[in-house]
Scaffold this motif. Structure first.
Motif, PDB file in Angstrom:
ATOM      1  N   GLU A   1       0.291   3.888  28.558  1.00 17.42           N
ATOM      2  CA  GLU A   1      -0.729   4.087  29.587  1.00 17.42           C
ATOM      3  C   GLU A   1      -2.121   4.297  28.995  1.00 17.42           C
ATOM      4  OE1 GLU A   1       0.805   7.411  31.756  1.00 17.42           O
ATOM      5  OE2 GLU A   1       2.096   6.175  33.020  1.00 17.42           O
ATOM      6  N   SER A   2      -2.181   4.899  27.803  1.00  8.23           N
ATOM      7  CA  SER A   2      -3.481   5.278  27.255  1.00  8.23           C
ATOM      8  C   SER A   2      -3.969   4.368  26.130  1.00  8.23           C
ATOM      9  CB  SER A   2      -3.418   6.720  26.736  1.00  8.23           C
ATOM     10  OG  SER A   2      -2.485   6.813  25.669  1.00  8.23           O
ATOM     11  N   SER A   3      -3.140   3.444  25.676  1.00  4.02           N
ATOM     12  CA  SER A   3      -3.505   2.627  24.523  1.00  4.02           C
ATOM     13  C   SER A   3      -4.352   1.424  24.925  1.00  4.02           C
ATOM     14  CB  SER A   3      -2.239   2.147  23.805  1.00  4.02           C
ATOM     15  OG  SER A   3      -2.596   1.352  22.707  1.00  4.02           O
ATOM     16  N   ASP A   4      -5.369   1.165  24.098  1.00  2.00           N
ATOM     17  CA  ASP A   4      -6.204  -0.017  24.302  1.00  2.00           C
ATOM     18  C   ASP A   4      -5.755  -1.172  23.414  1.00  2.00           C
ATOM     19  OD1 ASP A   4      -7.814   1.292  26.129  1.00  2.00           O
ATOM     20  OD2 ASP A   4      -9.187   2.019  24.591  1.00  2.00           O
ATOM     21  N   SER A   5      -4.827  -0.896  22.497  1.00  3.04           N
ATOM     22  CA  SER A   5      -4.450  -1.913  21.516  1.00  3.04           C
ATOM     23  C   SER A   5      -3.094  -2.551  21.812  1.00  3.04           C
ATOM     24  CB  SER A   5      -4.413  -1.286  20.120  1.00  3.04           C
ATOM     25  OG  SER A   5      -3.442  -0.251  20.085  1.00  3.04           O
ATOM     26  N   LEU A   6      -2.651  -2.487  23.042  1.00  8.13           N
ATOM     27  CA  LEU A   6      -1.369  -3.100  23.383  1.00  8.13           C
ATOM     28  C   LEU A   6      -1.515  -4.613  23.469  1.00  8.13           C
ATOM     29  CD1 LEU A   6      -0.073  -0.728  26.191  1.00  8.13           C
ATOM     30  CD2 LEU A   6       0.652  -0.806  23.811  1.00  8.13           C
ATOM     31  N   GLU A   7      -0.463  -5.298  23.043  1.00  6.10           N
ATOM     32  CA  GLU A   7      -0.459  -6.749  23.141  1.00  6.10           C
ATOM     33  C   GLU A   7      -0.115  -7.143  24.571  1.00  6.10           C
ATOM     34  OE1 GLU A   7       1.926  -8.754  20.216  1.00  6.10           O
ATOM     35  OE2 GLU A   7       1.605  -7.131  18.789  1.00  6.10           O
ATOM     36  N   THR A   8      -0.615  -8.285  24.989  1.00  2.00           N
ATOM     37  CA  THR A   8      -0.257  -8.797  26.302  1.00  2.00           C
ATOM     38  C   THR A   8       0.742  -9.937  26.124  1.00  2.00           C
ATOM     39  OG1 THR A   8      -2.125 -10.301  26.307  1.00  2.00           O
ATOM     40  CG2 THR A   8      -2.438  -8.168  27.374  1.00  2.00           C
ATOM     41  N   LEU A   9       1.608 -10.068  27.073  1.00  2.00           N
ATOM     42  CA  LEU A   9       2.625 -11.105  27.030  1.00  2.00           C
ATOM     43  C   LEU A   9       2.126 -12.324  27.788  1.00  2.00           C
ATOM     44  CD1 LEU A   9       5.527 -11.981  26.372  1.00  2.00           C
ATOM     45  CD2 LEU A   9       6.234 -10.919  28.516  1.00  2.00           C
ATOM     46  N   ASP A  10       2.100 -13.446  27.097  1.00  2.00           N
ATOM     47  CA  ASP A  10       1.695 -14.701  27.719  1.00  2.00           C
ATOM     48  C   ASP A  10       2.911 -15.270  28.446  1.00  2.00           C
ATOM     49  OD1 ASP A  10       0.799 -17.153  28.478  1.00  2.00           O
ATOM     50  OD2 ASP A  10       0.307 -17.861  26.461  1.00  2.00           O
ATOM     51  N   LEU A  11       2.946 -15.131  29.754  1.00  4.56           N
ATOM     52  CA  LEU A  11       4.101 -15.565  30.527  1.00  4.56           C
ATOM     53  C   LEU A  11       4.289 -17.071  30.491  1.00  4.56           C
ATOM     54  CD1 LEU A  11       3.892 -13.211  33.626  1.00  4.56           C
ATOM     55  CD2 LEU A  11       5.379 -13.022  31.630  1.00  4.56           C
ATOM     56  N   ASN A  12       3.241 -17.806  30.204  1.00  6.04           N
ATOM     57  CA  ASN A  12       3.364 -19.260  30.108  1.00  6.04           C
ATOM     58  C   ASN A  12       4.263 -19.665  28.945  1.00  6.04           C
ATOM     59  OD1 ASN A  12       1.650 -19.701  32.309  1.00  6.04           O
ATOM     60  ND2 ASN A  12      -0.155 -19.562  30.990  1.00  6.04           N
ATOM     61  N   ASN A  13       4.284 -18.864  27.898  1.00  4.16           N
ATOM     62  CA  ASN A  13       5.098 -19.173  26.719  1.00  4.16           C
ATOM     63  C   ASN A  13       6.349 -18.309  26.624  1.00  4.16           C
ATOM     64  OD1 ASN A  13       3.199 -21.084  25.860  1.00  4.16           O
ATOM     65  ND2 ASN A  13       1.955 -19.475  24.924  1.00  4.16           N
ATOM     66  N   PHE A  14       6.600 -17.496  27.594  1.00  8.27           N
ATOM     67  CA  PHE A  14       7.714 -16.549  27.524  1.00  8.27           C
ATOM     68  C   PHE A  14       9.063 -17.261  27.407  1.00  8.27           C
ATOM     69  CE2 PHE A  14      10.910 -13.788  29.566  1.00  8.27           C
ATOM     70  CZ  PHE A  14      10.865 -12.739  28.657  1.00  8.27           C
ATOM     71  N   HIS A  15       9.286 -18.271  28.217  1.00  5.52           N
ATOM     72  CA  HIS A  15      10.568 -18.987  28.177  1.00  5.52           C
ATOM     73  C   HIS A  15      10.783 -19.646  26.811  1.00  5.52           C
ATOM     74  CE1 HIS A  15      11.561 -18.261  32.329  1.00  5.52           C
ATOM     75  NE2 HIS A  15      10.358 -18.683  32.709  1.00  5.52           N
ATOM     76  N   ASP A  16       9.736 -20.186  26.223  1.00  7.24           N
ATOM     77  CA  ASP A  16       9.852 -20.764  24.883  1.00  7.24           C
ATOM     78  C   ASP A  16      10.219 -19.684  23.876  1.00  7.24           C
ATOM     79  OD1 ASP A  16       9.173 -23.242  25.898  1.00  7.24           O
ATOM     80  OD2 ASP A  16       7.023 -22.987  25.428  1.00  7.24           O
ATOM     81  N   PHE A  17       9.603 -18.532  24.011  1.00 12.59           N
ATOM     82  CA  PHE A  17       9.892 -17.423  23.117  1.00 12.59           C
ATOM     83  C   PHE A  17      11.364 -17.014  23.212  1.00 12.59           C
ATOM     84  CE2 PHE A  17      10.379 -12.771  22.833  1.00 12.59           C
ATOM     85  CZ  PHE A  17      10.090 -12.595  21.487  1.00 12.59           C
ATOM     86  N   VAL A  18      11.879 -16.877  24.432  1.00 12.08           N
ATOM     87  CA  VAL A  18      13.271 -16.477  24.637  1.00 12.08           C
ATOM     88  C   VAL A  18      14.212 -17.532  24.067  1.00 12.08           C
ATOM     89  CG1 VAL A  18      15.040 -16.010  26.374  1.00 12.08           C
ATOM     90  CG2 VAL A  18      12.756 -15.012  26.616  1.00 12.08           C
ATOM     91  N   ASP A  19      13.885 -18.800  24.265  1.00  9.55           N
ATOM     92  CA  ASP A  19      14.718 -19.881  23.756  1.00  9.55           C
ATOM     93  C   ASP A  19      14.810 -19.871  22.243  1.00  9.55           C
ATOM     94  OD1 ASP A  19      15.278 -20.739  26.312  1.00  9.55           O
ATOM     95  OD2 ASP A  19      13.715 -22.289  26.322  1.00  9.55           O
ATOM     96  N   GLU A  20      13.759 -19.394  21.582  1.00 15.81           N
ATOM     97  CA  GLU A  20      13.750 -19.358  20.121  1.00 15.81           C
ATOM     98  C   GLU A  20      14.574 -18.218  19.559  1.00 15.81           C
ATOM     99  OE1 GLU A  20       9.719 -19.211  18.841  1.00 15.81           O
ATOM    100  OE2 GLU A  20       9.207 -21.156  19.712  1.00 15.81           O
TER     101      GLU A  20
END
Length: 82
Positions: free
Chosen positions: A62-81
């Motif tokens: 909740e307080s972190s500014d350095s969190l990564e964001t998940l690119d949902l456009n590439n999420f399925h490719d990521f899971v497949d890998e």
């Protein structure tokens, strides 16, 4: 939960007649005693509370500014890998 070896203490609560009737119906539907059903529901309620590690991670997220964001456009490719 091993109820055979669990120490038990008798107590009483004031519940509405309507609630008791609904709990009795649900206990019968699940082939359980009213006491067993109520105890199980209360144990599940307590188990849902996050532990200290989870609470700390939630606070950090909740307080972190350095969190990564998940690119949902590439999420399925990521899971497949995986």
């Amino acid at each position: 939960m091993n109820t055979a070896s669990t120490l038990r203490k008798q107590t009483s609560f004031r519940l509405s007649t309507e609630l008791i009737e609904k709990l009795q119906i649900e206990a019968k539907r699940r082939n359980r005693s009213l006491n067993n059903l109520v105890e199980s529901v209360l144990m599940a309620f307590l188990a849902e509370r996050p532990n200290k590690t989870t609470l700390a991670a939630m606070k950090e997220a909740e307080s972190s500014d350095s969190l990564e964001t998940l690119d949902l456009n590439n999420f399925h490719d990521f899971v497949d890998e995986l």
